[in-house]
Design a protein around this motif. Structure first.
Motif, short mmCIF file in Angstrom:
data_model
loop_
_atom_site.label_atom_id
_atom_site.label_comp_id
_atom_site.label_asym_id
_atom_site.label_seq_id
_atom_site.Cartn_x
_atom_site.Cartn_y
_atom_site.Cartn_z
N GLU A 75 34.41 29.88 -11.89
CA GLU A 75 35.45 29.18 -11.13
C GLU A 75 35.38 27.68 -11.42
O GLU A 75 36.41 27.02 -11.54
N MET A 76 34.16 27.16 -11.55
CA MET A 76 34.00 25.73 -11.84
C MET A 76 34.57 25.41 -13.22
O MET A 76 35.27 24.41 -13.40
N VAL A 77 34.27 26.25 -14.20
CA VAL A 77 34.79 26.03 -15.54
C VAL A 77 36.32 26.09 -15.54
O VAL A 77 36.99 25.30 -16.18
N ALA A 78 36.88 27.05 -14.79
CA ALA A 78 38.33 27.17 -14.71
C ALA A 78 38.95 25.90 -14.13
O ALA A 78 39.97 25.41 -14.61
N ALA A 79 38.30 25.36 -13.10
CA ALA A 79 38.81 24.14 -12.48
C ALA A 79 38.73 22.97 -13.46
O ALA A 79 39.66 22.18 -13.59
N LEU A 80 37.60 22.87 -14.18
CA LEU A 80 37.44 21.80 -15.14
C LEU A 80 38.41 21.95 -16.30
O LEU A 80 38.87 20.98 -16.88
N GLY A 81 38.73 23.19 -16.63
CA GLY A 81 39.62 23.45 -17.75
C GLY A 81 41.02 22.93 -17.53
O GLY A 81 41.79 22.76 -18.48
N ASP A 82 41.39 22.66 -16.26
CA ASP A 82 42.71 22.13 -15.97
C ASP A 82 42.84 20.66 -16.34
O ASP A 82 43.93 20.12 -16.44
N SER A 83 41.69 19.99 -16.54
CA SER A 83 41.73 18.57 -16.86
C SER A 83 41.87 18.38 -18.37
O SER A 83 41.64 19.29 -19.15
N GLN A 84 42.23 17.16 -18.77
CA GLN A 84 42.38 16.88 -20.19
C GLN A 84 41.02 16.75 -20.83
O GLN A 84 40.05 16.41 -20.18
N GLY A 85 40.95 17.01 -22.13
CA GLY A 85 39.70 16.84 -22.84
C GLY A 85 39.31 18.08 -23.58
O GLY A 85 39.94 19.12 -23.45
N PRO A 86 38.25 18.01 -24.39
CA PRO A 86 37.81 19.15 -25.17
C PRO A 86 37.46 20.31 -24.27
O PRO A 86 36.88 20.14 -23.20
N GLN A 87 37.81 21.52 -24.68
CA GLN A 87 37.55 22.70 -23.87
C GLN A 87 36.21 23.32 -24.23
O GLN A 87 35.47 22.79 -25.04
N GLU A 88 35.93 24.45 -23.65
CA GLU A 88 34.60 25.01 -23.64
C GLU A 88 33.98 25.14 -25.02
O GLU A 88 34.58 25.54 -25.99
N GLY A 89 32.69 24.74 -25.06
CA GLY A 89 31.91 24.89 -26.26
C GLY A 89 32.36 24.04 -27.43
O GLY A 89 32.00 24.32 -28.56
N SER A 90 33.14 22.99 -27.18
CA SER A 90 33.72 22.24 -28.30
C SER A 90 33.40 20.76 -28.22
O SER A 90 34.23 19.94 -28.63
N TYR A 91 32.24 20.37 -27.71
CA TYR A 91 31.95 18.95 -27.56
C TYR A 91 31.87 18.28 -28.93
O TYR A 91 31.14 18.72 -29.82
N ASN A 92 32.64 17.22 -29.07
CA ASN A 92 32.65 16.42 -30.28
C ASN A 92 32.51 14.97 -29.86
O ASN A 92 33.39 14.43 -29.17
N PRO A 93 31.41 14.29 -30.25
CA PRO A 93 31.20 12.91 -29.78
C PRO A 93 32.34 11.97 -30.11
O PRO A 93 32.69 11.12 -29.29
N GLN A 94 32.95 12.12 -31.29
CA GLN A 94 34.04 11.22 -31.67
C GLN A 94 35.26 11.44 -30.78
O GLN A 94 35.90 10.50 -30.32
N GLU A 95 35.59 12.71 -30.54
CA GLU A 95 36.72 13.02 -29.65
C GLU A 95 36.43 12.53 -28.24
O GLU A 95 37.33 11.99 -27.56
N ALA A 96 35.19 12.71 -27.78
CA ALA A 96 34.82 12.25 -26.44
C ALA A 96 34.94 10.73 -26.34
O ALA A 96 35.38 10.20 -25.32
N LEU A 97 34.55 10.03 -27.40
CA LEU A 97 34.66 8.57 -27.43
C LEU A 97 36.12 8.14 -27.34
O LEU A 97 36.46 7.22 -26.59
N GLU A 98 37.00 8.81 -28.09
CA GLU A 98 38.42 8.44 -28.07
C GLU A 98 39.03 8.67 -26.69
O GLU A 98 39.82 7.85 -26.21
N LEU A 99 38.66 9.78 -26.04
CA LEU A 99 39.14 10.03 -24.68
C LEU A 99 38.66 8.95 -23.72
O LEU A 99 39.42 8.44 -22.89
N ALA A 100 37.39 8.57 -23.85
CA ALA A 100 36.83 7.55 -22.97
C ALA A 100 37.51 6.20 -23.19
O ALA A 100 37.81 5.48 -22.23
N LEU A 101 37.77 5.86 -24.45
CA LEU A 101 38.42 4.59 -24.75
C LEU A 101 39.82 4.53 -24.16
O LEU A 101 40.24 3.50 -23.62
N CYS A 102 40.57 5.64 -24.27
CA CYS A 102 41.92 5.68 -23.69
C CYS A 102 41.87 5.44 -22.18
O CYS A 102 42.66 4.65 -21.64
N ASP A 103 40.94 6.11 -21.51
CA ASP A 103 40.83 5.94 -20.06
C ASP A 103 40.33 4.56 -19.69
O ASP A 103 40.71 4.00 -18.65
N TRP A 104 39.45 3.99 -20.52
CA TRP A 104 38.90 2.66 -20.23
C TRP A 104 40.00 1.60 -20.39
O TRP A 104 40.10 0.68 -19.57
#
Length: 204
Positions: free
Chosen positions: A162-191
């Motif tokens: 249920e927690m994963v499902a709730a988190l999945g509604d938010s923007q960003g890389p989905q399950e099992g797909s962490y990519n530092p460069q993509e995470a950095l770009e998302l953080a920069l946009c929000d910053w």
């Protein structure tokens, strides 16, 4: 009174823990809190063996990884540490810490942590830059990493799903797909959005 430093540490920590009513969160930092401080290794350290045996099971133990500031954390190392401590460690992550050199500020994405580490951890604490606002990217990308770790856990219970499902509604890389460069770009946009909002609202 005590035959070893480890037994002294365990005895005092146990007594304080019991005196406080065995709180749900009680952290103990051993003298040997990373591999480089262990002699000859974490699994063969007499100090850590005693700590693991003597410390009450409700007490969590802090660990920083191979070094005080660890560039990488592996599942193999955490498995070794869990074996000697007889519990999963709480990682005190100094990846971004700059209190030892305040001329530097670390702004990169959370990285160097192998996939699937969450099942080996009892918790994770991030030791940030001393400069408060410089920690937007570290904390934001840590959140993205955590979200992907939740998604990659194969044996999640119903509550976890249920927690994963709730988190999945938010923007960003989905399950099992962490990519530092993509995470950095998302953080920069929000910053940038946060900085622009502050510029519109000088009182903040």
């Amino acid at each position: 009174v005590f035959p070893s430093l480890a037994q002294a540490h365990a005895s005092v920590a146990n007594e304080v823990y019991q005196e406080l009513g065995q709180p749900s969160v009680f952290l103990f930092c051993p003298t040997e809190y990373c591999s480089s401080l262990c002699s000859p290794s974490p699994s063969q350290s007499c100090y850590l063996q005693t700590i693991g045996q003597e410390l009450l099971p409700g007490i969590s133990i802090i660990w920083t990884g191979p070094k005080v500031v660890s560039q990488e954390l592996s599942a193999a190392l955490l498995e070794e540490v869990e074996g000697v401590l007889q519990r999963r460690p709480v990682i005190w992550d100094n990846l971004y810490a700059n209190d030892y050199d305040c001329r530097r500020v670390f702004l990169g994405p959370y990285m160097g942590r192998a996939p699937g580490l969450m099942s080996r951890l009892h918790g994770l604490l991030l030791n940030p830059n001393c400069e408060l606002q410089a920690n937007f990217i570290p904390i934001h990308t840590l959140g993205t990493w955590f979200q992907s770790e939740l998604g990659s856990c194969a044996s999640l219970d119903h509550a976890g799903m249920e927690m994963v499902a709730a988190l999945g509604d938010s923007q960003g890389p989905q399950e099992g797909s962490y990519n530092p460069q993509e995470a950095l770009e998302l953080a920069l946009c929000d910053w940038v959005a946060e900085i622009n909002q502050q510029a519109l609202d000088p009182g903040r």
